[in-house]
Structures are given as C-alpha cells and as structure tokens.
Write an enzyme that holds these catalytic residues in place. Structure first.
Site, PDB file in Angstrom:
ATOM      1  N   SER A  39     -12.014  10.973   0.642  1.00 10.93           N
ATOM      2  CA  SER A  39     -10.741  10.582   0.018  1.00 10.93           C
ATOM      3  C   SER A  39     -10.561   9.063  -0.004  1.00 10.93           C
ATOM      4  O   SER A  39      -9.759   8.547  -0.750  1.00 10.93           O
ATOM      5  CB  SER A  39      -9.566  11.227   0.750  1.00 10.93           C
ATOM      6  OG  SER A  39      -9.441  10.686   2.045  1.00 10.93           O
ATOM      7  N   LYS A  76      -5.623   6.751   5.377  1.00 15.13           N
ATOM      8  CA  LYS A  76      -5.164   6.523   4.004  1.00 15.13           C
ATOM      9  C   LYS A  76      -4.663   5.086   3.890  1.00 15.13           C
ATOM     10  O   LYS A  76      -4.517   4.373   4.883  1.00 15.13           O
ATOM     11  CB  LYS A  76      -3.998   7.474   3.651  1.00 15.13           C
ATOM     12  CG  LYS A  76      -4.362   8.964   3.589  1.00 15.13           C
ATOM     13  CD  LYS A  76      -5.187   9.320   2.383  1.00 15.13           C
ATOM     14  CE  LYS A  76      -5.631  10.776   2.377  1.00 15.13           C
ATOM     15  NZ  LYS A  76      -6.646  11.102   3.401  1.00 15.13           N
TER      16      LYS A  76
END
Lengths: 121, 443
Positions: A39, A76
């Site tokens: 990701s 993230k």
C-alpha cells in the site's frame, strides 16, 4: 609512515562508519517494524522492508507514520488538513483508499517513519 | 530535590505497546501462559477489576476465572523478560537524558537527584488557577517549576517510549516516593505530585495513613497510633525521640525525611532498602549475582558498624525461597557462624559471609530474599590485636550511648517470583525490540 601515525594525523577517530549513527537520531525512542503489503509502494516502502520509527518526532502533515488504528498497526501517509486522514501511496492499485479518522476511531500515531531499509537482492 | 518515577503495570504496558489488539482488553501474565497452577505475575486493570489479582494461583484462580462471563475477554501470555528488560533500559537511558542524576531501583522505578537541574525552561505557569479548579485540586496549585518539569518528563516518556509513568517530586527520597504513590491513588493529579512546597506537603501528608507509608509495617503503625500518630503529617511533626522510643531508628529516619530533611548515610541505605522494597531486578537463580548482592550488603553493614565504632562476632545469612516456587514450601535457609575474634574487618566478615552463602545455597531454586545479620556487637575499643591502636574510634564510643544489638540488611532478589532462567520460548509474546525475526508487522 605507520598505521598509528596515520591515525594520529587524521584524527583520533578510528571508528568505521556506523549505519545506526545515520539512521537513528534518538536511540531510546526508536523502534523497528517490518512492512507488509504494497500500500505504500510509491513511498519506496516494499513488503518486508524494515522501517525505522522515531517516536520522539512530533508527526506533521505529510509525514509517513506508523499508526495504531482500531487496535492494529498500519503504515500510511498522515494528512492533518483539511481533515485527519491516513493515505495509502499506491497509484497502481485503486483498491487502496484513504481512511478518514473520526471521533469514533481508536487512533494514535505510534511514531514517524524516518528511514526504510530495503534489500535489493 | 528528588524525583521518583514509577511505571505502573509495567509488564502489561510493555506487552500492549507492540500488540495494540490488547489495549483496553483484559490481560494476564503467568509463567506458563495459561490459567492454572502458576500464579498470576501481572494483571491488567481490566482483569484486576474482575478479581484476578497478581499472586493468585491454583484452585482460587480457577474458581474466580470460571465465574467470569464470556463477554469479558481475558488474554493470557507468558512473561517476555527480554522485551521488559529492553524497555526498562530505554526508560533509564531516557531519564538520563532528562535528569541530572538517575538511579534505577527496579526495572520500573527510578530515583532522580535533581540538584543542578536547569529550571529556567519550566517557569511558573501563566495560567491563573480559578477558585473552582483549586477546589478540584484540593487546594494544590500546579505551579512550581518542579511540577512543570515533572509534567514535561511524564509527557516525554510517554512520547518517546509509549510508556506511562507516575512521578513524585519532593525534598527527600522518602517524600518523593510517597508523592509518587499518592499520584497513583489520586487520579485527579494527572500522575504528578510535587511536594517541593511546604503548604502542598502538609495537604498531601494529611491524607496518607501511617500504615500506608512504604517502609512502615502494620505493627509499627499500631504502636505509633497509640501515641496519636495516625497520618504521615503527624509522623513528620512528632518529636523524633518519641518516634524512636516507640518504634525504631528506621521509623525515626523516615519521620525526619517526611519533614523534608534528607538523612545522611549510613542509615540512608537502610531507609532505601525498606522504602523501595522491590529492589533491583536480579536473576535470582544466579549464585554469582547473589554473591555480588551479599558483597554490597557487607559493605553497607560495615559502614554502619564503623559509624557505631563497633565490632561484631557473629554473622548470619538467611536465604528465603520464593513462596511462588511451587516445588517446595516457602522456607528460609539460614546459617550462623562466629568469627574467630570480634572484628570490623571487611575482609574477614565478607569471607565468612560468602562461606555461609556457599553452604546454604542450593541450585535451581527461585530465591526471594537474602538477609545479612551481624550480631554480638561490642565496642571496638582496641581489644583486638593490631598494629595500630584505634584511638579515634575509642573516642567516638564514649559519646555513643545507644548500641543496637545487631545490624540487619535484607535485599529482595526477585519481583513477583519472576525468574528468567526457567523460561521456555514457546507461548511468549515476541521480542519486538531485540530480535529481527520478531519485530512488529505493519500493513
């Protein structure tokens, strides 16, 4: 000229370069974690890379952070404005979508990622 | 000025740091990682609230556990001392960056000597406390620079390590320890109590019963209550000779420290030994380590012997096996032996003490405490055969009216019976900070 004299002339330090010195500014506040998935591939974070996480740094907008979201760890990009969000960084895979952090979320920044250790073979 | 920093639920906090799924969930740590014969080493607040207390084991534990309904999740794991040791060392190293002088008292407790601390960063807070807030704080104004410093310390440790602490600040170690304990009990103080100002000191001391002071036993507390000493404040204000008459030298010293006057050595080490009962974390199975502890005890005992200008004739060693060691009933293995002549020679006393330890020592047990007793004290008045007359010591004896009958030192060797060497690696949480293969996964 012998080795001792060389050392003397070029300063006392005969220590080899140490990667810790480069990657770890605050040893007591630095932890390592390992990345899973892709990701964050556009941030240069691949699966199985080791992330250097410095907890002594206050996270700013745009930092890559390890966060504690609803009782599990995630890495993230942190967005503070206009809204608190965690952004994945993978333009190839549209399944990854930003996560909005609301008052209902159990959310805490664990630390700021400062280096990525990636094996190239 | 001194500070005491204490990490509550240290093992639990360590486990949760890298396993967020355990946050706010009940967590027990037992040596087998199962509910059963092993006593609970640590219990989270959630499980303590369900009646699962540290030390519980066997039938009592099974019974209590069976009464817990299924909507309360209880996680159980083995202690991971490798992880705790790393976080403990990070805690101490962080404190060393933040305070002038740090002594570690246990894996989760440290004392800071704050002399030389630059307080200019921690100015009196601008915020004026309102009347209603003052009532909430029981009249305490969170304003001294030491208070600001302690809050900064607490926040920094939380930020850097992810570990919460309580902090007490005061003019003496005993007071600082008391303040730290009180910070735990009184949640409205946000984990920090600063007793550097006299007015705040009496307010807090008034709320603490004598029996709750670390280092004062129930028996002593009862005796003190007979002379109308009920609270820590009473004790700090009572005439010191009266305290001594009704209890002991150590209680008197604690009373002096409570009034804000630091005690000087050699009693200091005794007070510390009794106030900070957890002691340093020692691998209670290693003979070499325990010999080192004994060596330190001998040095401390000789210091006291010298301050009394006394010799001693008899040495006793007592080694207690932990009640948590299930293989044997808890017992104390003690041995006494006499020196060839009364002496205050460190070499002679150490030699005999180590011989005794050698004889009482049995491999493979989990030891709880080590006690050193020096008895048959007599004035060191030069009756020993020596090359040099001990005139200076003789002079000191004349002024010394009271002679205690013995000198006794005790050191705890293990915390909650925790013991490293018997650990198997299965069922452990991972060593998130010390093994590459074990570091946490993030996705």
């Amino acid at each position: 000229m012998n080795m001792m004299a060389l050392r003397h002339d070029f300063g006392e330090s005969d220590e080899a370069l140490d990667l810790n010195e480069l990657c770890i500014q605050h040893p007591t506040a630095t932890y390592f974690v390992r990345a899973s998935g892709d990701s964050m591939i556009d941030a240069g974070i691949h699966c199985d890379d080791v992330l250097v996480v410095d907890r002594s740094i206050i996270a700013r907008d745009g930092d890559i952070v390890v966060a504690n979201l609803d009782h599990s760890f995630t890495v993230k990009k942190l967005e503070l404005s206009p809204q608190l969000r965690l952004l994945p960084m993978n333009n190839q895979d549209l399944d990854y979508t930003p996560t909005n952090i609301t008052d209902d979320s159990a959310f805490e920044v664990f630390g700021v990622v400062t280096y990525v250790v990636h094996a190239v073979r | 000025m001194f500070g005491v920093v204490y990490c509550p639920d240290f093992y639990i906090q360590c486990e949760r740091l890298f396993r967020p799924e355990l946050i706010e969930r009940g967590l027990l740590i037992t040596s087998s990682g199962e509910i059963g014969d092993d006593p609970i080493i640590a219990s989270s607040k959630e499980t303590r609230d369900l009646g699962l207390k540290p030390g519980m084991a066997g039938d009592q534990l099974m019974l209590r556990f069976s009464q817990i309904t299924s909507d309360h999740a209880v996680n159980v794991c083995r202690p991971n001392y490798e992880l705790y040791a790393d976080l403990s060392s990070r805690l101490i190293k962080s404190l060393e960056l933040l305070a002038p002088k740090v002594s570690a008292y246990a894996s989760n407790e440290a004392v800071l000597a704050l002399e030389g601390l630059n307080l200019s960063k921690y100015k009196l807070s601008e915020h004026k406390v309102s009347e209603s807030e003052l009532v909430q704080l029981n009249g305490l104004e969170p304003s001294s620079p030491y208070h600001q410093y302690a809050i900064h310390l607490k926040d920094t440790l939380k930020q850097w390590l992810g570990i919460s602490v309580f902090i007490g600040i005061a003019a003496t170690k005993t007071l600082a320890k008391l303040a730290c304990d009180a910070a735990q009990t009184h949640s409205k103080h946000d984990g920090v109590i600063d007793l550097s100002m006299a007015s705040e000191r009496s307010l807090i001391l008034k709320r603490i019963a004598v029996a709750d002071i670390a280092g004062i036993s129930k028996k002593v507390a009862n005796r003190l209550s007979q002379i109308n000493i009920h609270t820590a404040l009473d004790l700090s204000q009572a005439p010191k000779n009266q305290v001594r008459r009704h209890s002991s030298m150590i209680t008197e010293r604690i009373a002096i420290e409570l009034s804000g006057l630091p005690c000087k050595t050699p009693e200091q080490s005794l007070i510390e030994a009794s106030v900070f009962t957890t002691g340093k974390q020692i691998d209670a199975n290693s003979f070499k380590q325990i010999k080192r502890v004994l060596g330190a005890q001998v040095v401390s005992a000789i210091e006291q012997l010298n301050s009394l200008s006394n010799n001693c004739k008899t040495v006793t060693i007592a080694l207690t096996i932990s009640p948590l060691d299930k293989r044997v009933p808890a017992f104390e293995n003690s041995l006494t032996s006499e020196l060839t002549k009364p002496t205050d020679s460190i070499a002679a006393i150490r030699k005999l003490a180590i011989e005794l330890l050698d004889s009482v020592w049995r491999d493979g047990y989990q030891y709880q405490s080590l006690k050193l007793n020096l008895t048959d004290l007599s004035a060191n008045d030069g009756d020993q055969i020596g090359l040099f007359p001990t005139i200076t010591k003789y002079a000191a004896v004349a002024s010394n009216k009271e002679t205690p009958k013995s000198i006794s030192l005790e050191t705890r060797l293990s915390i909650n019976g925790a013991n490293l060497s018997r650990q198997k690696r299965s069922l452990l949480s991972r060593s998130f900070t010390t093994r590459w293969g074990d570091i946490a996964r993030v996705s």
